[in-house]
Design a protein around this motif. Structure first.
Motif, PDB file in Angstrom:
ATOM      1  N   PHE A 157       0.960  -0.902  -0.100  1.00 18.00           N
ATOM      2  CA  PHE A 157      -0.077   0.484  -0.108  1.00 18.00           C
ATOM      3  C   PHE A 157       1.066   1.342   0.045  1.00 18.00           C
ATOM      4  CE2 PHE A 157      -1.931   3.155   2.679  1.00 18.00           C
ATOM      5  CZ  PHE A 157      -3.161   3.543   1.652  1.00 18.00           C
ATOM      6  N   PHE A 158       1.995   1.136   1.060  1.00 13.71           N
ATOM      7  CA  PHE A 158       2.864   2.243   0.403  1.00 13.71           C
ATOM      8  C   PHE A 158       3.535   2.849  -0.443  1.00 13.71           C
ATOM      9  CE2 PHE A 158       1.275   2.230   5.243  1.00 13.71           C
ATOM     10  CZ  PHE A 158       1.368   3.825   5.575  1.00 13.71           C
ATOM     11  N   PHE A 159       4.098   1.778  -0.666  1.00 12.12           N
ATOM     12  CA  PHE A 159       4.192   1.332  -2.110  1.00 12.12           C
ATOM     13  C   PHE A 159       4.486   2.053  -2.846  1.00 12.12           C
ATOM     14  CE2 PHE A 159       6.760  -1.287  -5.507  1.00 12.12           C
ATOM     15  CZ  PHE A 159       8.283  -0.947  -5.020  1.00 12.12           C
ATOM     16  N   SER A 160       2.966   1.634  -3.344  1.00 14.53           N
ATOM     17  CA  SER A 160       2.104   2.383  -3.960  1.00 14.53           C
ATOM     18  C   SER A 160       2.223   4.340  -4.410  1.00 14.53           C
ATOM     19  CB  SER A 160       0.473   1.405  -4.319  1.00 14.53           C
ATOM     20  OG  SER A 160      -0.221   1.388  -2.799  1.00 14.53           O
ATOM     21  N   LEU A 161       1.769   3.960  -2.683  1.00 14.58           N
ATOM     22  CA  LEU A 161       1.413   5.663  -2.799  1.00 14.58           C
ATOM     23  C   LEU A 161       2.555   6.434  -3.173  1.00 14.58           C
ATOM     24  CD1 LEU A 161       0.142   5.771   0.715  1.00 14.58           C
ATOM     25  CD2 LEU A 161      -0.916   5.702  -1.758  1.00 14.58           C
ATOM     26  N   VAL A 162       3.898   6.169  -3.338  1.00 12.71           N
ATOM     27  CA  VAL A 162       5.189   6.447  -3.761  1.00 12.71           C
ATOM     28  C   VAL A 162       4.880   7.135  -5.071  1.00 12.71           C
ATOM     29  CG1 VAL A 162       7.798   6.410  -3.762  1.00 12.71           C
ATOM     30  CG2 VAL A 162       6.507   5.118  -2.001  1.00 12.71           C
ATOM     31  N   ALA A 163       4.591   6.219  -5.840  1.00  8.18           N
ATOM     32  CA  ALA A 163       4.969   5.971  -7.633  1.00  8.18           C
ATOM     33  C   ALA A 163       3.096   5.622  -8.275  1.00  8.18           C
ATOM     34  CB  ALA A 163       6.776   5.802  -8.231  1.00  8.18           C
ATOM     35  N   ILE A 164       3.681   6.285  -9.656  1.00  5.17           N
ATOM     36  CA  ILE A 164       1.851   4.967  -9.543  1.00  5.17           C
ATOM     37  C   ILE A 164       2.528   4.340 -10.725  1.00  5.17           C
ATOM     38  CG2 ILE A 164       0.794   5.643 -12.328  1.00  5.17           C
ATOM     39  CD1 ILE A 164       1.110   8.714 -12.205  1.00  5.17           C
ATOM     40  N   ARG A 165       3.954   4.111 -11.076  1.00  5.09           N
ATOM     41  CA  ARG A 165       4.216   2.587 -11.397  1.00  5.09           C
ATOM     42  C   ARG A 165       4.083   1.623  -9.907  1.00  5.09           C
ATOM     43  NH1 ARG A 165      10.422   2.616 -12.242  1.00  5.09           N
ATOM     44  NH2 ARG A 165      10.180   0.915 -12.593  1.00  5.09           N
ATOM     45  N   ASN A 166       4.044   1.590  -9.060  1.00  8.28           N
ATOM     46  CA  ASN A 166       4.095   0.952  -8.667  1.00  8.28           C
ATOM     47  C   ASN A 166       2.281   0.825  -7.853  1.00  8.28           C
ATOM     48  OD1 ASN A 166       6.536   1.605  -8.298  1.00  8.28           O
ATOM     49  ND2 ASN A 166       6.733   2.600  -6.035  1.00  8.28           N
ATOM     50  N   LEU A 167       1.620   1.098  -8.671  1.00 10.92           N
ATOM     51  CA  LEU A 167       0.156   0.588  -8.292  1.00 10.92           C
ATOM     52  C   LEU A 167      -0.036  -1.346  -8.155  1.00 10.92           C
ATOM     53  CD1 LEU A 167      -2.154   3.850  -9.655  1.00 10.92           C
ATOM     54  CD2 LEU A 167      -1.072   2.925  -7.476  1.00 10.92           C
ATOM     55  N   ALA A 168       0.815  -1.410  -9.598  1.00 13.31           N
ATOM     56  CA  ALA A 168       0.608  -2.709 -10.827  1.00 13.31           C
ATOM     57  C   ALA A 168       0.681  -3.918  -8.942  1.00 13.31           C
ATOM     58  CB  ALA A 168       1.399  -2.842 -11.878  1.00 13.31           C
ATOM     59  N   TYR A 169       1.958  -3.664  -8.374  1.00  7.23           N
ATOM     60  CA  TYR A 169       2.535  -4.272  -7.783  1.00  7.23           C
ATOM     61  C   TYR A 169       1.162  -4.752  -6.403  1.00  7.23           C
ATOM     62  CZ  TYR A 169       7.034  -3.549  -9.099  1.00  7.23           C
ATOM     63  OH  TYR A 169       8.327  -3.991 -10.334  1.00  7.23           O
ATOM     64  N   PHE A 170       0.437  -2.891  -6.105  1.00  7.59           N
ATOM     65  CA  PHE A 170      -0.097  -3.035  -5.209  1.00  7.59           C
ATOM     66  C   PHE A 170      -1.442  -3.825  -5.621  1.00  7.59           C
ATOM     67  CE2 PHE A 170      -4.312  -1.215  -3.906  1.00  7.59           C
ATOM     68  CZ  PHE A 170      -4.055  -1.928  -2.739  1.00  7.59           C
ATOM     69  N   GLY A 171      -2.254  -4.285  -6.394  1.00 10.25           N
ATOM     70  CA  GLY A 171      -3.206  -4.771  -7.394  1.00 10.25           C
ATOM     71  C   GLY A 171      -3.058  -6.394  -6.841  1.00 10.25           C
ATOM     72  N   VAL A 172      -2.148  -6.553  -7.365  1.00  6.68           N
ATOM     73  CA  VAL A 172      -1.482  -8.142  -7.847  1.00  6.68           C
ATOM     74  C   VAL A 172      -1.962  -8.205  -5.984  1.00  6.68           C
ATOM     75  CG1 VAL A 172      -0.259 -10.143  -7.627  1.00  6.68           C
ATOM     76  CG2 VAL A 172      -0.534  -7.731  -9.318  1.00  6.68           C
ATOM     77  N   ALA A 173      -0.760  -7.157  -5.126  1.00  2.31           N
ATOM     78  CA  ALA A 173      -1.460  -8.151  -3.559  1.00  2.31           C
ATOM     79  C   ALA A 173      -2.145  -8.084  -2.653  1.00  2.31           C
ATOM     80  CB  ALA A 173      -0.408  -7.627  -2.379  1.00  2.31           C
ATOM     81  N   ALA A 174      -3.168  -6.730  -3.102  1.00  5.65           N
ATOM     82  CA  ALA A 174      -4.579  -6.384  -2.996  1.00  5.65           C
ATOM     83  C   ALA A 174      -5.583  -7.514  -3.369  1.00  5.65           C
ATOM     84  CB  ALA A 174      -4.969  -5.090  -2.907  1.00  5.65           C
TER      85      ALA A 174
END
Length: 244
Positions: A157-174
């Motif tokens: 979650f906090f990783f995704s808040l850092v940059a748009i490119r990290n949203l995909a990682y949060f999406g898979v984990a979530a």
């Protein structure tokens, strides 16, 4: 599953990942989080069901320690060794000063939203909905909460808040965590509200999921097809796809 023989392939995959992408540090981090949460179950006070749910026995814990150690070794197997392994971490730090210009003007490195746009439905609405649904899944499975999945969720979650490119990682984990939480709760007798058992609701739900699965990828696809770049050698604009 730390008891499955396929876990021994993780160090090999980590070695390949380290030499392909800068975010390969996520691999060892996930394993270290799993070890840390298992240790926390022994040392920290918490509800009994949190302690016992998916707890590792001595054999699986030993296997996890060995695999994690090998994965950490594989993490530094690259032409630059330890320096090459930690280089991606060093470039994540310049969030202020002169380095801030990079994050302000490169779209994929910009933050997904600011405090002003938190409630704006026009700014990454699917991302915000996913946050709410995933938080609800933790509430739904609160009696048998898996600490590792909770810590994993917090990190991504906090990783995704850092940059748009990290949203995909949060999406898979979530998505993984949502299904795990709901499955665990239902498997132990938790009931969904009657609305979710209604046939009409299921039909509309399936249709909505199908529409979402088609609409958003299609929207991004059309955006990509319509994108252009300017060629200074021919003084004209060309489409990204096939240069037309």
């Amino acid at each position: 599953d730390t008891g499955h023989r396929s876990i021994w392939i993780l160090p090999v995959l980590q070695c390949v990942w380290t030499n392909m992408h800068g975010f390969s540090f996520i691999g060892p981090l996930i394993l270290l989080l799993l070890l840390a949460t298992d240790l926390a179950k022994d040392k920290c006070p918490m509800p009994v069901l949190w302690k016992t749910h998916r707890r590792l026995d001595s054999s699986r814990r030993k296997t996890l320690v060995i695999v994690t150690s090998l994965t950490l070794v594989a993490f530094v197997i690259n032409p630059q060794g330890l320096r090459g392994a930690v280089y991606p971490l060093s470039v994540l730090g310049p969030l202020s000063g002169k380095g801030q210009i990079v994050f302000d003007y490169i779209q994929e490195l910009a933050r997904p939203f600011s405090w002003k746009s938190v409630l704006d439905p026009g700014v990454f609405l699917p991302y915000k909905v996913l946050i709410l649904v995933s938080l609800f899944s933790f509430r739904f499975n609160s009696r048998r909460l898996n600490l590792w999945e909770l810590f994993l969720y917090i990190f991504f979650f906090f990783f995704s808040l850092v940059a748009i490119r990290n949203l995909a990682y949060f999406g898979v984990a979530a998505a993984f965590i949502i299904f795990r939480n709901i499955h665990t709760a239902l498997d132990h007798g938790k009931k969904l509200p009657p609305l979710f058992s209604d046939r009409r609701f299921k039909s509309w739900g399936y249709a909505a999921c199908l529409a979402i699965a088609v609409y958003f990828p299609g929207q991004e696809g059309f955006r990509y097809l319509s994108a252009t770049h300017y060629r200074f050698d021919t003084y004209d604009a060309r489409g990204i796809l096939w240069g037309v």
